[in-house]
Scaffold this motif. Sequence first.
Motif, PDB file in Angstrom:
ATOM      1  N   ALA A  38     -17.706  34.587  43.230  1.00 46.68           N
ATOM      2  CA  ALA A  38     -18.164  34.267  44.578  1.00 46.68           C
ATOM      3  C   ALA A  38     -16.979  33.905  45.470  1.00 46.68           C
ATOM      4  CB  ALA A  38     -19.180  33.134  44.532  1.00 46.68           C
ATOM      5  N   ARG A  39     -16.016  33.149  44.921  1.00 47.60           N
ATOM      6  CA  ARG A  39     -14.823  32.791  45.705  1.00 47.60           C
ATOM      7  C   ARG A  39     -13.993  34.030  46.034  1.00 47.60           C
ATOM      8  NH1 ARG A  39     -14.987  28.181  42.335  1.00 47.60           N
ATOM      9  NH2 ARG A  39     -13.617  29.128  40.801  1.00 47.60           N
ATOM     10  N   ALA A  42     -15.747  36.059  48.677  1.00 46.90           N
ATOM     11  CA  ALA A  42     -15.640  35.445  49.992  1.00 46.90           C
ATOM     12  C   ALA A  42     -14.290  35.767  50.622  1.00 46.90           C
ATOM     13  CB  ALA A  42     -15.837  33.941  49.893  1.00 46.90           C
ATOM     14  N   ASN A  46     -16.190  41.607  54.031  1.00 46.36           N
ATOM     15  CA  ASN A  46     -17.567  41.177  54.260  1.00 46.36           C
ATOM     16  C   ASN A  46     -18.548  42.077  53.521  1.00 46.36           C
ATOM     17  OD1 ASN A  46     -16.881  39.016  55.850  1.00 46.36           O
ATOM     18  ND2 ASN A  46     -17.001  40.172  57.762  1.00 46.36           N
ATOM     19  N   ALA A  49     -18.684  41.001  49.984  1.00 47.94           N
ATOM     20  CA  ALA A  49     -19.385  39.723  49.884  1.00 47.94           C
ATOM     21  C   ALA A  49     -20.892  39.930  50.004  1.00 47.94           C
ATOM     22  CB  ALA A  49     -18.883  38.760  50.964  1.00 47.94           C
ATOM     23  N   ALA A  53     -23.591  39.135  47.161  1.00 54.05           N
ATOM     24  CA  ALA A  53     -24.718  38.250  47.470  1.00 54.05           C
ATOM     25  C   ALA A  53     -26.050  38.919  47.125  1.00 54.05           C
ATOM     26  CB  ALA A  53     -24.684  37.848  48.938  1.00 54.05           C
TER      27      ALA A  53
END
Length: 169
Positions: A38-39, A42, A46, A49, A53
Amino acid sequence: MSDEHQTLSRDTGMVLRTSLQVAMQVAEALARRREQNARVAAAASNARARSLAARLAAERRSMEAFLQRATDRRWWATATEDQIVDVVRVAHTWKDTSPVADRAATSIEERLRLDRGVDLPGLHDTVATVAVAAAVERELADRARRETVLDETGPDGVVANRDGAATPS
């Protein structure tokens, strides 16, 4: 005869405890890996990410459906040790990010304590054996290979080959 039964019962309990210990350690490592992913996502684009997600949301829905069975007494009456180990691993992987998994982890710990005489939090504090460490390493390596394949596969299930041409995965 009684000694043989006690020995067999003790050995079976040790196998279950070892499997549960492996599941707990794998769960911790998977949770750390998920947080790291997740890091990284991020910090990446985008689009990546958003893709991560969406994948995490799908995994969460799948996990929550999977854990529903751990609350059913009938499931516990017929569950194999491998199935129990799986629900422990899944619940503890997600318990810090999902209320459903957190409740399932608590329920599973209580069920193991009452039905099987296994103190799951107590297992966490025991010294890891070489066999447990090797099993954890194998499980994490297998998962890393599967995640690499998923990462190389596009959203439509197509993988680009070396020439840039798309081939179905």
